[in-house]
Scaffold this motif. Sequence first.
Motif, PDB file in Angstrom:
ATOM      1  N   UNK A  98       0.983  -0.889  -0.035  1.00  0.00           N
ATOM      2  CA  UNK A  98       0.176   0.134  -0.189  1.00  0.00           C
ATOM      3  C   UNK A  98       0.968   1.143  -0.260  1.00  0.00           C
ATOM      4  N   UNK A  99       0.359   3.207  -0.228  1.00  0.00           N
ATOM      5  CA  UNK A  99       0.917   3.647  -0.093  1.00  0.00           C
ATOM      6  C   UNK A  99       0.288   4.453   0.625  1.00  0.00           C
ATOM      7  N   UNK A 100      -0.319   4.447   1.995  1.00  0.00           N
ATOM      8  CA  UNK A 100      -1.465   4.904   2.347  1.00  0.00           C
ATOM      9  C   UNK A 100      -1.335   4.636   4.227  1.00  0.00           C
ATOM     10  N   UNK A 101      -1.050   4.409   5.125  1.00  0.00           N
ATOM     11  CA  UNK A 101      -1.110   4.090   5.628  1.00  0.00           C
ATOM     12  C   UNK A 101      -1.528   4.130   6.900  1.00  0.00           C
ATOM     13  N   UNK A 102      -3.259   4.769   6.183  1.00  0.00           N
ATOM     14  CA  UNK A 102      -4.638   4.420   6.690  1.00  0.00           C
ATOM     15  C   UNK A 102      -5.064   3.004   5.821  1.00  0.00           C
ATOM     16  N   UNK A 103      -4.556   2.448   5.259  1.00  0.00           N
ATOM     17  CA  UNK A 103      -5.015   1.284   4.338  1.00  0.00           C
ATOM     18  C   UNK A 103      -3.835   0.364   5.463  1.00  0.00           C
ATOM     19  N   UNK A 104      -3.399  -0.053   5.866  1.00  0.00           N
ATOM     20  CA  UNK A 104      -2.981  -0.882   6.825  1.00  0.00           C
ATOM     21  C   UNK A 104      -3.864  -1.566   6.931  1.00  0.00           C
ATOM     22  N   UNK A 105      -3.180  -3.193   6.715  1.00  0.00           N
ATOM     23  CA  UNK A 105      -4.713  -4.426   7.288  1.00  0.00           C
ATOM     24  C   UNK A 105      -4.197  -4.597   7.960  1.00  0.00           C
ATOM     25  N   UNK A 106      -5.070  -5.451   8.970  1.00  0.00           N
ATOM     26  CA  UNK A 106      -4.416  -6.135  10.794  1.00  0.00           C
ATOM     27  C   UNK A 106      -3.973  -6.562  10.768  1.00  0.00           C
TER      28      UNK A 106
END
Length: 334
Positions: A241-249
């Motif tokens: 990903x390129x967005x920290x808010x999109x990190x999976x669990x």
Amino acid sequence: MAGRTGLTRATVSSLVEELLDAGLLAELAAERGGPGRPANPLQLNRAGPAGLGLEIEVDHVAACVVDLTGEVRAVRRVASDHRDDDPRRALARAAELGLSVAAESGLAVAGAAVAVPGVVGADGVVVRAPNLPRWSGAHLGPELSPLLGGLPVTTANEADLAALAELWFADGPPDALYVSGGIGVGAGIVLGGQLFRGAGGRAGELGHVVVDPDGPPCRCGGRGCLEQVAGQEALLRAAGADDLDALPPHVLDGAARALGVALAGAVNLLDVPVVVLGGIYARFGPAFGDDVHARLVERVVHRSDVAVRPSALGAGGALRAAAASVVRERLRAP
């Protein structure tokens, strides 16, 4: 003031006059209606000498101005990549931004302090900065001062400053470990209400604690360092990903596990009762903090519990503390 200090009224009046003339105090109108001659209230002069804070990180520069009370009067942050930069280019950008923010504040700046993501020696020289490989040996103060019109400039580690910000502005505990998560991972150690820097200013290099001996190589020359597992770039890479808010669990769980391993060793060594999560770790939310806490419960042997909480100041703590360090020094030695 005479009653509280034990000094005579004449001595207090003389000292107050000096501080008024220096612009450090402001005199307010006396309250009327009481018996006897009314006393004039005093307060720190919000229009007096200010402190300029600069932050040079791997991927941005920032600047802020605080007044004598510690209140932020102007602040700005801009993206700027410094991974392979000569320090002079980054310093020029920081100085330009700092002068602009100082002008915006409308205050006369007394000095500046710069926060950097590296080990800073007692002489202000950057001893080591794995994520800024061309910065080792750089003496930022003498380089930066002429760019700021001759202002005195000090240099400090950003995690150390962020830890002090929690203590100064958020009523932080006198014994705590502050963790600053970003492209690198640093820590600030506060013991007995004082910053602990170690004999050479090297304390707090949590990002280079090994959490996986067979892990990926690190810029420091080792393998499996914490920042290569739980640093910002490592997490984005693991998630694709390129967005920290999109990190999976599962990626956040791996980060919490690695962070817990490193923190447990530090807590076992230092016996601190509080861990403060700053930088990117603060934005991951309560569930992430709970996960880190659970890892500490498993591994810390000499404490019944260690509190884990997010930074009260967010990403701006180091910058604000840098500026505040200038005015605190001015108040300490007016």
